[in-house]
Enzyme design. Structure first.
Site, PDB file in Angstrom:
ATOM      1  N   ASN A 206     -10.399   3.509  23.727  1.00  0.00           N
ATOM      2  CA  ASN A 206      -9.611   3.114  24.904  1.00  0.00           C
ATOM      3  C   ASN A 206      -9.194   4.359  25.679  1.00  0.00           C
ATOM      4  OD1 ASN A 206      -7.006   4.100  23.800  1.00  0.00           O
ATOM      5  ND2 ASN A 206      -7.433   2.536  22.259  1.00  0.00           N
ATOM      6  N   ASP A 275      -7.498  -2.557  18.133  1.00  0.00           N
ATOM      7  CA  ASP A 275      -7.200  -3.746  17.327  1.00  0.00           C
ATOM      8  C   ASP A 275      -8.419  -4.217  16.541  1.00  0.00           C
ATOM      9  OD1 ASP A 275      -4.532  -3.975  18.047  1.00  0.00           O
ATOM     10  OD2 ASP A 275      -5.047  -4.970  19.937  1.00  0.00           O
ATOM     11  N   LYS A 285     -29.333   4.607  14.761  1.00  0.00           N
ATOM     12  CA  LYS A 285     -29.028   4.370  16.178  1.00  0.00           C
ATOM     13  C   LYS A 285     -29.686   3.062  16.658  1.00  0.00           C
ATOM     14  CE  LYS A 285     -29.720   6.435  20.647  1.00  0.00           C
ATOM     15  NZ  LYS A 285     -30.631   7.248  21.399  1.00  0.00           N
ATOM     16  N   PHE A 321       5.397   1.362  20.147  1.00  0.00           N
ATOM     17  CA  PHE A 321       5.143   1.450  21.587  1.00  0.00           C
ATOM     18  C   PHE A 321       4.403   0.201  22.021  1.00  0.00           C
ATOM     19  CE2 PHE A 321       5.947   5.506  23.813  1.00  0.00           C
ATOM     20  CZ  PHE A 321       6.663   6.135  22.809  1.00  0.00           C
ATOM     21  N   LYS A 335       7.334  -8.751  21.882  1.00  0.00           N
ATOM     22  CA  LYS A 335       6.715  -7.851  20.903  1.00  0.00           C
ATOM     23  C   LYS A 335       7.754  -7.262  19.955  1.00  0.00           C
ATOM     24  CE  LYS A 335       2.840  -6.140  21.975  1.00  0.00           C
ATOM     25  NZ  LYS A 335       1.822  -5.432  22.725  1.00  0.00           N
ATOM     26  N   LYS A 339       6.842  -7.823  16.180  1.00  0.00           N
ATOM     27  CA  LYS A 339       6.457  -6.682  15.337  1.00  0.00           C
ATOM     28  C   LYS A 339       7.642  -6.093  14.579  1.00  0.00           C
ATOM     29  CE  LYS A 339       2.453  -4.699  16.178  1.00  0.00           C
ATOM     30  NZ  LYS A 339       1.309  -3.948  16.660  1.00  0.00           N
TER      31      LYS A 339
HETATM   32  N1  CTP Z   1      -0.289  -0.629  16.356  1.00  0.00           N
HETATM   33  C1  CTP Z   1      -0.615  -0.295  15.065  1.00  0.00           C
HETATM   34  N2  CTP Z   1      -1.773  -0.737  14.517  1.00  0.00           N
HETATM   35  C2  CTP Z   1      -2.602  -1.525  15.201  1.00  0.00           C
HETATM   36  C3  CTP Z   1      -2.291  -1.883  16.535  1.00  0.00           C
HETATM   37  C4  CTP Z   1      -1.116  -1.412  17.070  1.00  0.00           C
HETATM   38  O1  CTP Z   1       0.147   0.405  14.422  1.00  0.00           O
HETATM   39  N3  CTP Z   1      -3.719  -1.930  14.641  1.00  0.00           N
HETATM   40  C5  CTP Z   1       0.966  -0.149  16.911  1.00  0.00           C
HETATM   41  C6  CTP Z   1       0.846   0.765  18.102  1.00  0.00           C
HETATM   42  O2  CTP Z   1       0.810   2.134  17.726  1.00  0.00           O
HETATM   43  C7  CTP Z   1       2.106   0.457  18.893  1.00  0.00           C
HETATM   44  C8  CTP Z   1       2.389  -0.971  18.560  1.00  0.00           C
HETATM   45  O3  CTP Z   1       1.662  -1.248  17.382  1.00  0.00           O
HETATM   46  O4  CTP Z   1       3.217   1.202  18.434  1.00  0.00           O
HETATM   47  C9  CTP Z   1       2.024  -1.971  19.613  1.00  0.00           C
HETATM   48  O5  CTP Z   1       0.726  -1.808  20.056  1.00  0.00           O
HETATM   49  P1  CTP Z   1       0.050  -2.766  21.152  1.00  0.00           P
HETATM   50  O6  CTP Z   1      -1.390  -2.451  21.201  1.00  0.00           O
HETATM   51  O7  CTP Z   1       0.824  -2.735  22.411  1.00  0.00           O
HETATM   52  O8  CTP Z   1       0.339  -4.163  20.552  1.00  0.00           O
HETATM   53  P2  CTP Z   1      -0.566  -5.149  19.814  1.00  0.00           P
HETATM   54  O9  CTP Z   1       0.167  -5.609  18.637  1.00  0.00           O
HETATM   55  O10 CTP Z   1      -1.922  -4.560  19.607  1.00  0.00           O
HETATM   56  O11 CTP Z   1      -0.579  -6.353  20.818  1.00  0.00           O
HETATM   57  P3  CTP Z   1      -1.496  -6.666  22.097  1.00  0.00           P
HETATM   58  O12 CTP Z   1      -2.786  -5.891  21.904  1.00  0.00           O
HETATM   59  O13 CTP Z   1      -1.627  -8.100  22.036  1.00  0.00           O
HETATM   60  O14 CTP Z   1      -0.719  -6.212  23.294  1.00  0.00           O
END
Ligand code: CTP
Length: 399
Positions: A206, A275, A285, A321, A335, A339
């Site tokens: 990303n 995620d 490859k 975050f 969130k 979380k």
């Molecule tokens: N985070 C994590 N591990 C993951 C995904 C996210 O520890 N596999 C942590 C990130 O570092 C951040 C927080 O979770 O502190 C929220 O991340 P975000 O991507 O905004 O939230 P998601 O739970 O992934 O929700 P969404 O993608 O639906 O917004």
């Protein structure tokens, strides 16, 4: 609050950068007291520094004092920090040898403040054994050397010996003046994106630049914290004094975070963790095919934040975050509930001046009993505000 900065300038062409640093430090509210050697005046005039700092500039050792005071002692005592930039080889030699034969060298012998030295000279002079030995002596005595950079030198040579730009000098001075309110604090920070490989040459990732996590690491270290930064791939240099552990994949990040968790006072999860990852890593490859490639199966990655929440102690402050767009506060609140960290920093990523790759950030800090709006500001200032709130939570938690 402004501090007294004693600025020593010796004879080198890099003195023009020092003028810019003097101006920037003055604008930050500091009282810059400049002392120049006679040879410095060959490169830049006392009037330049006087105009930029609004203070008289000292050159002479024995000029009649305006008030009765021993000049070198009064200047030495007033300094909260001393910066000598540029420092010539000759001047460094004098300091190392204990020679005090002009106003600046006399002040430096007398001051109890921290002294930062920014050498600037030709590459061969810089590499000369006596110069290097003299720098080692100064370091041993507690002086801090601001390492010169490599590049084109005024003498026509390429190499090490070029004084860093004004911005770096200012940063180093500021570091010394910072209040060390986070000393004895141990902080773990995740930053940057993760990379989830598909085959030996391709990955999913990303746009995270890592800037927010690195800004947090830098400010926490400047404020005296012991910082471990676990970072995915970024183009950033690790901030000084920070322990950096580089990782690639989410699973690797999780493993290191869990290993490093014990003993930390705060865990800040600023990384943009992917995620999902490709379900089947292809050892070879993937070749271009005749038909469309319309299926890459993805598998969910572990949620590192949740794993930390389940394994941390009550005193450890866990900060998440959230990168949101649209109704960011509402989504942030959701969130925060789902979380359940101790604090959630909600970033707005819907505009180009905030979030992900931007230099600035805006958003909210949510805790159990507080919702704080952070207006648009630099990521460094944003980081300061986040650290202030973490400190408050940690004290409430009995840290
Ligand atoms: N985070 C994590 N591990 C993951 C995904 C996210 O520890 N596999 C942590 C990130 O570092 C951040 C927080 O979770 O502190 C929220 O991340 P975000 O991507 O905004 O939230 P998601 O739970 O992934 O929700 P969404 O993608 O639906 O917004």
């Amino acid at each position: 609050m402004g501090k007294n900065i004693l600025l020593g300038i010796t004879g080198g062409i890099a003195a023009y950068k020092t003028a810019a640093a003097a101006s920037a430090l003055t604008k930050l509210g500091h009282n810059v007291l400049t002392v120049m050697t006679e040879s410095a005046c060959e490169f830049i005039t006392p009037m330049t520094l006087q105009s930029l700092t609004g203070n008289p500039v000292e050159v002479e050792m024995f000029s009649p004092p305006e008030r009765f005071e021993v000049k070198h002692i009064s200047l030495a005592d007033r300094a909260d920090v001393t910066l000598v930039a540029p420092a010539t080889g000759n001047f460094i030699g004098k300091l190392a040898g204990g020679i005090a034969d002009d106003l600046l060298s006399t002040i430096i012998m007398a001051t109890r403040s921290k002294v930062l030295i920014a050498p600037a000279m030709n590459v061969n002079m810089y590499q000369d054994a006596s110069l290097q030995e003299n720098l080692a002596i100064l370091e041993e005595r507690g002086y801090q050397i601001i390492e010169p950079e490599s590049g084109y030198l005024a003498c026509g040579y390429e190499g090490s010996g070029r004084m860093p730009e004004a911005e770096t000098l200012v940063k180093r001075v500021q570091e010394h003046l910072a209040v060390k309110d986070l000393s004895r604090f141990k902080i773990l920070i995740t930053a940057g994106p993760t990379r989830e490989p598909l085959d030996p040459v391709r990955f999913f990732s990303n746009y995270s630049s890592g800037r927010m996590g690195y800004a947090l690491a830098e400010r926490a270290a400047v404020r005296g914290a012991e910082v471990t930064l676990i970072s995915g791939p970024t183009a950033l240099d690790p901030p000084p004094g920070v322990r950096l552990i580089g990782v690639e994949q989410a699973r690797e990040m999780k493993e290191i975070v869990m290993e490093e968790l014990a003993g930390k006072d705060a865990i800040i999860m600023a990384a943009a963790v992917a995620d999902y990852r490709p379900a089947d890593y292809q050892e070879e490859k993937i070749k271009k095919q005749e038909q469309e490639l319309n299926q890459v199966a993805l598998k969910e990655n572990p949620d590192i934040l949740s794993a930390v929440r389940e394994n941390k102690t009550e005193e450890q402050v866990l900060v998440g975050f959230a990168a949101e767009s649209g109704r960011i506060l509402e989504r942030g609140r959701d969130k925060f509930r789902s979380k359940a960290p101790d604090m959630l920093v909600v970033n707005d990523i819907s505009r180009s001046d905030r979030g992900f790759a931007a230099e600035t950030n805006a958003g909210y800090i949510l805790t159990g009993d507080k919702e704080l709006e952070l207006s648009l500001r630099s990521k460094i200032k944003f980081a300061e505000a986040v650290l202030d709130e973490i400190k408050e939570l940690a004290f409430q938690a009995g840290g």
